[in-house]
Design a protein around this motif. Structure first.
Motif, PDB file in Angstrom:
ATOM      1  N   PHE A  90      49.791  38.269  44.103  1.00 30.07           N
ATOM      2  CA  PHE A  90      49.209  39.607  43.946  1.00 30.07           C
ATOM      3  C   PHE A  90      47.753  39.560  43.501  1.00 30.07           C
ATOM      4  O   PHE A  90      47.134  40.618  43.321  1.00 30.07           O
ATOM      5  N   GLY A  91      47.203  38.383  43.321  1.00 34.65           N
ATOM      6  CA  GLY A  91      45.783  38.247  42.978  1.00 34.65           C
ATOM      7  C   GLY A  91      45.420  38.791  41.618  1.00 34.65           C
ATOM      8  O   GLY A  91      44.391  39.469  41.467  1.00 34.65           O
ATOM      9  N   LEU A  92      46.236  38.508  40.597  1.00 32.09           N
ATOM     10  CA  LEU A  92      45.940  38.990  39.242  1.00 32.09           C
ATOM     11  C   LEU A  92      44.840  38.148  38.601  1.00 32.09           C
ATOM     12  O   LEU A  92      44.845  36.919  38.702  1.00 32.09           O
ATOM     13  N   SER A  93      43.935  38.828  37.924  1.00 28.83           N
ATOM     14  CA  SER A  93      42.914  38.122  37.147  1.00 28.83           C
ATOM     15  C   SER A  93      43.560  37.609  35.856  1.00 28.83           C
ATOM     16  O   SER A  93      44.655  38.047  35.478  1.00 28.83           O
ATOM     17  N   PRO A  94      42.895  36.681  35.131  1.00 28.19           N
ATOM     18  CA  PRO A  94      43.462  36.210  33.856  1.00 28.19           C
ATOM     19  C   PRO A  94      43.750  37.354  32.886  1.00 28.19           C
ATOM     20  O   PRO A  94      44.760  37.347  32.185  1.00 28.19           O
ATOM     21  N   PHE A  95      42.849  38.350  32.830  1.00 28.63           N
ATOM     22  CA  PHE A  95      43.073  39.481  31.925  1.00 28.63           C
ATOM     23  C   PHE A  95      44.289  40.303  32.368  1.00 28.63           C
ATOM     24  O   PHE A  95      45.108  40.720  31.537  1.00 28.63           O
ATOM     25  N   GLU A  96      44.420  40.552  33.672  1.00 29.98           N
ATOM     26  CA  GLU A  96      45.560  41.329  34.171  1.00 29.98           C
ATOM     27  C   GLU A  96      46.871  40.593  33.912  1.00 29.98           C
ATOM     28  O   GLU A  96      47.898  41.210  33.609  1.00 29.98           O
ATOM     29  N   ARG A  97      46.801  39.283  34.005  1.00 31.97           N
ATOM     30  CA  ARG A  97      47.977  38.476  33.687  1.00 31.97           C
ATOM     31  C   ARG A  97      48.393  38.671  32.229  1.00 31.97           C
ATOM     32  O   ARG A  97      49.582  38.851  31.917  1.00 31.97           O
ATOM     33  N   GLU A  98      47.406  38.684  31.318  1.00 33.88           N
ATOM     34  CA  GLU A  98      47.713  38.839  29.901  1.00 33.88           C
ATOM     35  C   GLU A  98      48.236  40.248  29.598  1.00 33.88           C
ATOM     36  O   GLU A  98      49.109  40.431  28.745  1.00 33.88           O
ATOM     37  N   VAL A  99      47.699  41.252  30.308  1.00 35.56           N
ATOM     38  CA  VAL A  99      48.191  42.629  30.115  1.00 35.56           C
ATOM     39  C   VAL A  99      49.661  42.711  30.515  1.00 35.56           C
ATOM     40  O   VAL A  99      50.482  43.330  29.821  1.00 35.56           O
ATOM     41  N   LEU A 100      50.004  42.061  31.641  1.00 37.72           N
ATOM     42  CA  LEU A 100      51.392  42.066  32.101  1.00 37.72           C
ATOM     43  C   LEU A 100      52.295  41.370  31.086  1.00 37.72           C
ATOM     44  O   LEU A 100      53.401  41.845  30.786  1.00 37.72           O
ATOM     45  N   LEU A 121      42.816  41.090  23.991  1.00 39.08           N
ATOM     46  CA  LEU A 121      43.040  40.002  24.950  1.00 39.08           C
ATOM     47  C   LEU A 121      41.725  39.437  25.457  1.00 39.08           C
ATOM     48  O   LEU A 121      40.708  40.152  25.536  1.00 39.08           O
ATOM     49  N   PRO A 122      41.704  38.163  25.847  1.00 37.29           N
ATOM     50  CA  PRO A 122      40.456  37.522  26.302  1.00 37.29           C
ATOM     51  C   PRO A 122      40.046  38.003  27.700  1.00 37.29           C
ATOM     52  O   PRO A 122      40.875  38.475  28.480  1.00 37.29           O
ATOM     53  N   ASP A 123      38.755  37.883  27.969  1.00 35.08           N
ATOM     54  CA  ASP A 123      38.160  38.196  29.277  1.00 35.08           C
ATOM     55  C   ASP A 123      38.518  39.597  29.767  1.00 35.08           C
ATOM     56  O   ASP A 123      38.939  39.790  30.911  1.00 35.08           O
ATOM     57  N   PRO A 124      38.354  40.632  28.956  1.00 41.83           N
ATOM     58  CA  PRO A 124      38.735  41.976  29.408  1.00 41.83           C
ATOM     59  C   PRO A 124      37.764  42.519  30.447  1.00 41.83           C
ATOM     60  O   PRO A 124      36.575  42.186  30.446  1.00 41.83           O
ATOM     61  N   HIS A 125      38.278  43.374  31.351  1.00 40.09           N
ATOM     62  CA  HIS A 125      37.413  44.076  32.300  1.00 40.09           C
ATOM     63  C   HIS A 125      38.046  45.431  32.630  1.00 40.09           C
ATOM     64  O   HIS A 125      39.256  45.548  32.816  1.00 40.09           O
ATOM     65  N   TRP A 126      37.197  46.449  32.671  1.00 38.50           N
ATOM     66  CA  TRP A 126      37.653  47.822  32.846  1.00 38.50           C
ATOM     67  C   TRP A 126      38.334  48.039  34.200  1.00 38.50           C
ATOM     68  O   TRP A 126      39.228  48.887  34.332  1.00 38.50           O
ATOM     69  N   SER A 127      37.938  47.302  35.226  1.00 34.59           N
ATOM     70  CA  SER A 127      38.489  47.505  36.573  1.00 34.59           C
ATOM     71  C   SER A 127      39.989  47.282  36.635  1.00 34.59           C
ATOM     72  O   SER A 127      40.666  47.762  37.548  1.00 34.59           O
ATOM     73  N   ALA A 128      40.555  46.568  35.650  1.00 36.66           N
ATOM     74  CA  ALA A 128      42.003  46.351  35.652  1.00 36.66           C
ATOM     75  C   ALA A 128      42.772  47.647  35.444  1.00 36.66           C
ATOM     76  O   ALA A 128      43.967  47.724  35.752  1.00 36.66           O
ATOM     77  N   LEU A 129      42.091  48.708  34.939  1.00 31.85           N
ATOM     78  CA  LEU A 129      42.754  49.973  34.667  1.00 31.85           C
ATOM     79  C   LEU A 129      42.836  50.871  35.889  1.00 31.85           C
ATOM     80  O   LEU A 129      43.580  51.844  35.906  1.00 31.85           O
ATOM     81  N   THR A 130      42.056  50.584  36.932  1.00 37.10           N
ATOM     82  CA  THR A 130      41.958  51.506  38.070  1.00 37.10           C
ATOM     83  C   THR A 130      43.228  51.515  38.905  1.00 37.10           C
ATOM     84  O   THR A 130      43.959  50.515  38.966  1.00 37.10           O
ATOM     85  N   PRO A 131      43.505  52.642  39.601  1.00 42.25           N
ATOM     86  CA  PRO A 131      44.701  52.718  40.452  1.00 42.25           C
ATOM     87  C   PRO A 131      44.707  51.715  41.594  1.00 42.25           C
ATOM     88  O   PRO A 131      45.773  51.363  42.108  1.00 42.25           O
ATOM     89  N   ALA A 132      43.504  51.264  42.016  1.00 37.59           N
ATOM     90  CA  ALA A 132      43.446  50.315  43.125  1.00 37.59           C
ATOM     91  C   ALA A 132      43.640  48.875  42.684  1.00 37.59           C
ATOM     92  O   ALA A 132      43.837  47.986  43.524  1.00 37.59           O
ATOM     93  N   ALA A 133      43.585  48.614  41.374  1.00 38.68           N
ATOM     94  CA  ALA A 133      43.781  47.256  40.860  1.00 38.68           C
ATOM     95  C   ALA A 133      45.265  46.882  40.962  1.00 38.68           C
ATOM     96  O   ALA A 133      46.147  47.751  40.975  1.00 38.68           O
ATOM     97  N   PRO A 134      45.572  45.589  41.032  1.00 32.43           N
ATOM     98  CA  PRO A 134      46.954  45.160  41.304  1.00 32.43           C
ATOM     99  C   PRO A 134      48.007  45.718  40.354  1.00 32.43           C
ATOM    100  O   PRO A 134      49.089  46.098  40.790  1.00 32.43           O
TER     101      PRO A 134
END
Length: 639
Positions: free
Chosen positions: A56-66, A103-116
């Protein structure tokens, strides 16, 4: 260590790293570097978390959120840590605000509806005034996947079905599987997977071929019926999103079953077309006719039943040593019944279970084939149990001889077409068709019964009111269903009062005339290709299209019976167990009615005699004749 133990340890270690980040954030101390080192067999598959992130192409930050959301479900300490990290004992749940801060390496784009995370609905956002402070929860299907438990999402369970274990394919079908596997294997290398379309009337074979293709490529095949596809736009989008996620999680492929697509429902075809256009991933379509997808690459493969040689091999394997009981009549069986492998095995098992004597085994197997191949046409046709015999049929010798010729053509078609090579010369005109023309009650339906009884075949009377439709294209669809369903067992099709359906093609004056002519042309084509016997009956031969008549092999005129024939019908009309007394056949023959009316009179008289507790006499027949003539609105003189 097996994969499940390895996956569990990896998940626990990954959760520990996120828990440590929460602890450090709550205490205000800088986070330490928490690396994961778990030894595993080099041949072992990656853990579920790694696979999910890669697919699903998760970034390190998105992985930590999950993992943060998963931790609340799997580790009771996470809820307390979430409250401590957010400085509020009521906030025992994760939020985007907490994730961005802790969490490390945060980025706002992980919150968008188009993000994985949100596009694939891996996490759900609860009710709240702001998106950053709303509770987050991991999707249940994703949570179980991370834990190593794979199952079909319950929201898809009512729409998508698993495919049972595949049966052995015949050589021609295996060759088709190899072609499709090669095609998809090359496409996978280029990340451009075309849609595979399996076309034909071999319904079971298409599913078996699709399953074999997916097995060879390591894909799990699921089936969705086209009639179950949501027609509401939002529901359809949700279905597509859920299935695409499921396909990525489980390595799945979808077979869209369009064999019985209900095109009469206005929104259904549009929804199916949108599904085909929009769905990404491995998609196969099973349909009777070709479908188009302008924005997708679609490869079409025709699927046929096992050929005659393959069917013989299947029979030999299924019957084993019992094949000697057929006394060399296997060819007759293969020529009459066009069966798939599962049906051949079922018919063989049914016949073998009856412990028939050698001289009865062939009959038992034949009847088993009839039952297994019996078409499901309850809404379009009526199955008639043929009980009439030649002895009950009263016709001039010329007509009887043509009927016997019809039976000979059906019995010997394999020898003439295959062994003597006529089928190799031309594939057109091999269908056996007959037109029975004559007034009502002259024996047309009885003659069809006699042929079905003689040939030991099923007889179906087609319900024209169910076949003919005012909607464009529906009549051809219904005719196709009739012929396709009957073809497997070579049943005899009886189109009663055919002039109502197959009248003369008219001069084209509007679109209705054009489509009416298409219906007639379609029938001509199917009758020429039908491997069984098609019988048409009509009271008005002159109403039939001349081009239609040229394509009919036998035309039999059923004349109105003369006095001698009527006397013979009267002589045969009463069963041997019916008591009669002093019947004057010569006087009865003076009643100028057809055989159907004679039967009505005889039956009515039998009821009158039974009620009087008497044998059937002339007085009962007189009363019954008066009733029948009154029904026909004909005068009955005293003479």
């Amino acid at each position: 260590m097996n994969w499940y133990e390895f996956n569990q340890q990896y998940l626990v270690a990954s959760l520990a790293r996120v828990r440590a980040a929460l602890e450090h954030h709550a205490s205000g101390e800088p986070a330490a570097d928490e690396s994961i080192e778990i030894n595993a067999d080099a041949q072992m598959s990656p853990p579920a978390l790694q696979t999910l992130c890669a697919r699903f192409g998760l970034s390190p930050f998105e992985r930590e959120v999950l993992l943060l959301c998963a931790g609340v479900e799997l580790d009771s300490k996470f809820a307390t840590l979430c409250a401590a990290a957010q400085g509020d004992p009521q906030k025992t749940f994760p939020t985007f605000s907490l994730a961005l801060a802790a969490l490390p390496d945060p980025h706002w784009s992980a919150l968008t509806p188009a993000a994985p995370l949100r596009y694939w609905r891996m996490i759900e956002i609860g009710a709240g005034q702001a998106i950053t402070s709303s509770p987050l929860r991991i999707d249940e299907r994703v949570l179980h996947y991370l834990a190593g438990a794979s199952y079909l999402d319950e929201r898809l369970a009512g729409l998508i079905e698993p495919v049972s274990e595949a049966t052995e394919l015949v050589p021609s079908q295996r060759a088709l599987v190899e072609r499709i596997v090669t095609t998809w294997s090359k496409a996978l290398e280029n990340s451009s997977l075309p849609i595979i379309q399996l076309i034909g009337d071999e319904l079971v074979g298409k599913k078996e071929i699709a399953l074999a293709v997916c097995s060879a490529l390591g894909l799990q095949l699921r089936i969705v019926n086209a009639n179950a596809v949501p027609t509401d736009g939002r529901e359809l989008d949700g279905f597509i999103r859920l299935w695409e996620r499921e396909a990525l999680l489980s390595g799945g492929a979808l077979l869209l079953d369009c064999d019985d697509l209900d095109s009469a429902e206005a929104l259904r075809p549009h929804a199916v077309e949108r599904l085909i256009e929009s769905l990404r991933g491995a998609l196969m379509i099973a349909a009777r006719t070709r479908r188009n997808a302008p924005r997708r690459t679609m490869l079409t493969f025709d699927v046929y039943k096992p050929n005659a040689h393959e069917q013989r091999v299947l029979w030999e394997e299924a019957l084993g040593e019992s094949i000697v009981k057929l006394n060399g009549n296997l060819e007759t069986l293969v020529s009459q019944f066009n069966l798939s492998a599962p049906v051949i095995h079922a018919a063989s098992a049914q016949a073998l279970s009856q412990e028939s004597a050698t001289d009865e085994f062939g009959t038992a197997l034949w009847e088993a084939c009839r039952v297994q191949a019996r078409p499901r046409l309850e809404d379009l046709a009526q199955r008639i149990e043929p009980i009439a015999t030649w002895s009950e049929l009263v016709l001039p010798e010329a007509q009887l001889e043509i009927l016997r010729e019809v039976a000979k053509h059906v019995r010997q078609r394999h020898k003439v077409y295959e062994r003597w090579g006529f089928a190799a010369k031309s594939s057109r005109g091999l269908g056996i068709s007959a037109l029975f023309a004559g007034a009502s009650g002259t024996g047309k339906t009885m003659a069809a019964e006699v042929l079905a009884n003689e040939l030991r075949l099923d007889l179906y009377r087609i319900d024209l009111s169910s076949v003919v439709s005012k909607y464009i294209g529906e009549t051809e669809k219904n005719l196709r269903r009739v012929f396709d369903a009957a073809d497997e067992g070579g049943a005899i099709l009886l189109f009663d009062e055919a002039d109502a359906l197959f009248g003369k093609r008219t001069e084209i004056k509007d679109s209705h005339d054009r489509y009416a002519n298409i219906e007639v042309s379609y029938l001509l084509q199917r009758m020429e290709a039908y491997r069984g016997l098609a019988i048409l009956t009509t009271n008005m031969q002159e109403a039939l299209d001349k081009a239609f008549l040229r394509r009919i092999r036998f035309i039999i005129q059923f004349p109105f019976p003369d006095a001698a024939q009527r006397a013979e019908i009267w002589r045969r009309i009463f069963p041997t167990s019916t008591p009669t007394a002093s019947l004057d056949l010569a006087r009865l023959a003076r009643l100028n009615v057809a055989g159907g009316n004679i039967r009505n009179i005889a039956l009515n008289a039998a009821f009158l005699a039974a009620d009087a507790n008497e044998p059937v006499r002339m007085i009962h027949l007189l009363r019954a004749a008066r009733s029948e003539y009154s029904k026909m609105e004909k005068p009955l003189t005293d003479a």
